[in-house]
Write a protein that holds these residues in place. Structure first.
Motif, PDB file in Angstrom:
ATOM      1  N   THR A  32       0.874  -1.168   0.000  1.00  0.00           N
ATOM      2  CA  THR A  32       0.000   0.000   0.000  1.00  0.00           C
ATOM      3  C   THR A  32       0.911   1.217   0.000  1.00  0.00           C
ATOM      4  O   THR A  32       1.937   1.243   0.678  1.00  0.00           O
ATOM      5  CB  THR A  32      -0.922   0.050   1.237  1.00  0.00           C
ATOM      6  N   PHE A  33       0.564   2.177  -0.783  1.00  0.00           N
ATOM      7  CA  PHE A  33       1.373   3.379  -0.893  1.00  0.00           C
ATOM      8  C   PHE A  33       0.541   4.574  -0.429  1.00  0.00           C
ATOM      9  O   PHE A  33      -0.238   5.115  -1.200  1.00  0.00           O
ATOM     10  CB  PHE A  33       1.855   3.584  -2.337  1.00  0.00           C
ATOM     11  N   PRO A  34       0.727   4.985   0.825  1.00  0.00           N
ATOM     12  CA  PRO A  34      -0.075   6.092   1.346  1.00  0.00           C
ATOM     13  C   PRO A  34       0.424   7.463   0.888  1.00  0.00           C
ATOM     14  O   PRO A  34       0.018   8.469   1.415  1.00  0.00           O
ATOM     15  CB  PRO A  34       0.083   5.935   2.861  1.00  0.00           C
ATOM     16  N   TRP A  35       1.318   7.501  -0.067  1.00  0.00           N
ATOM     17  CA  TRP A  35       1.843   8.763  -0.565  1.00  0.00           C
ATOM     18  C   TRP A  35       1.682   8.823  -2.074  1.00  0.00           C
ATOM     19  O   TRP A  35       1.461   7.827  -2.735  1.00  0.00           O
ATOM     20  CB  TRP A  35       3.315   8.922  -0.172  1.00  0.00           C
ATOM     21  N   ASN A  36       1.827   9.999  -2.610  1.00  0.00           N
ATOM     22  CA  ASN A  36       1.802  10.177  -4.058  1.00  0.00           C
ATOM     23  C   ASN A  36       3.187   9.883  -4.611  1.00  0.00           C
ATOM     24  O   ASN A  36       4.185  10.305  -4.033  1.00  0.00           O
ATOM     25  CB  ASN A  36       1.397  11.606  -4.428  1.00  0.00           C
ATOM     26  N   LEU A  37       3.228   9.174  -5.713  1.00  0.00           N
ATOM     27  CA  LEU A  37       4.505   8.901  -6.362  1.00  0.00           C
ATOM     28  C   LEU A  37       4.809  10.010  -7.352  1.00  0.00           C
ATOM     29  O   LEU A  37       3.910  10.655  -7.876  1.00  0.00           O
ATOM     30  CB  LEU A  37       4.450   7.550  -7.074  1.00  0.00           C
ATOM     31  N   GLY A  38       6.066  10.223  -7.622  1.00  0.00           N
ATOM     32  CA  GLY A  38       6.465  11.280  -8.541  1.00  0.00           C
ATOM     33  C   GLY A  38       7.438  10.781  -9.586  1.00  0.00           C
ATOM     34  O   GLY A  38       7.926   9.664  -9.524  1.00  0.00           O
ATOM     35  N   PHE A  39       7.704  11.622 -10.540  1.00  0.00           N
ATOM     36  CA  PHE A  39       8.640  11.329 -11.621  1.00  0.00           C
ATOM     37  C   PHE A  39       9.715  12.390 -11.576  1.00  0.00           C
ATOM     38  O   PHE A  39       9.419  13.576 -11.506  1.00  0.00           O
ATOM     39  CB  PHE A  39       7.897  11.354 -12.964  1.00  0.00           C
ATOM     40  N   ILE A  40      10.974  11.982 -11.603  1.00  0.00           N
ATOM     41  CA  ILE A  40      12.090  12.924 -11.531  1.00  0.00           C
ATOM     42  C   ILE A  40      12.928  12.804 -12.793  1.00  0.00           C
ATOM     43  O   ILE A  40      13.248  11.701 -13.231  1.00  0.00           O
ATOM     44  CB  ILE A  40      12.976  12.627 -10.300  1.00  0.00           C
ATOM     45  N   SER A  41      13.268  13.951 -13.367  1.00  0.00           N
ATOM     46  CA  SER A  41      14.165  13.960 -14.515  1.00  0.00           C
ATOM     47  C   SER A  41      15.066  15.189 -14.409  1.00  0.00           C
ATOM     48  O   SER A  41      14.766  16.126 -13.683  1.00  0.00           O
ATOM     49  CB  SER A  41      13.376  13.973 -15.830  1.00  0.00           C
TER      50      SER A  41
END
Length: 64
Positions: A32-41
């Motif tokens: 379970t992922f209680p956080w928002n995932l992000g994309f880094i570039s």
């Protein structure tokens, strides 16, 4: 100095075929992922059309 550090989440079948000499696979139990995932570039770095489309897709700018 480049330490080549990173982390990735991918399906178990992919983890099974990746060179185990270079990575360590850790199973996620009860994922379970209680956080928002992000994309880094990197800023000002060339992004291929495929990468740009992927970013648009995951940010909700393209329909599924």
């Amino acid at each position: 100095m480049n330490e080549n550090l990173g982390i990735s989440i991918f399906p178990k079948p992919i983890a099974n075929i990746v060179g185990q000499d270079f990575i360590k696979s850790i199973q996620i139990v009860n994922p379970t992922f209680p956080w928002n995932l992000g994309f880094i570039s990197k800023k000002k770095k060339y992004a291929s059309p495929a990468v740009r489309e992927f970013i648009q897709y995951i940010s909700g700018e393209l329909p599924i």
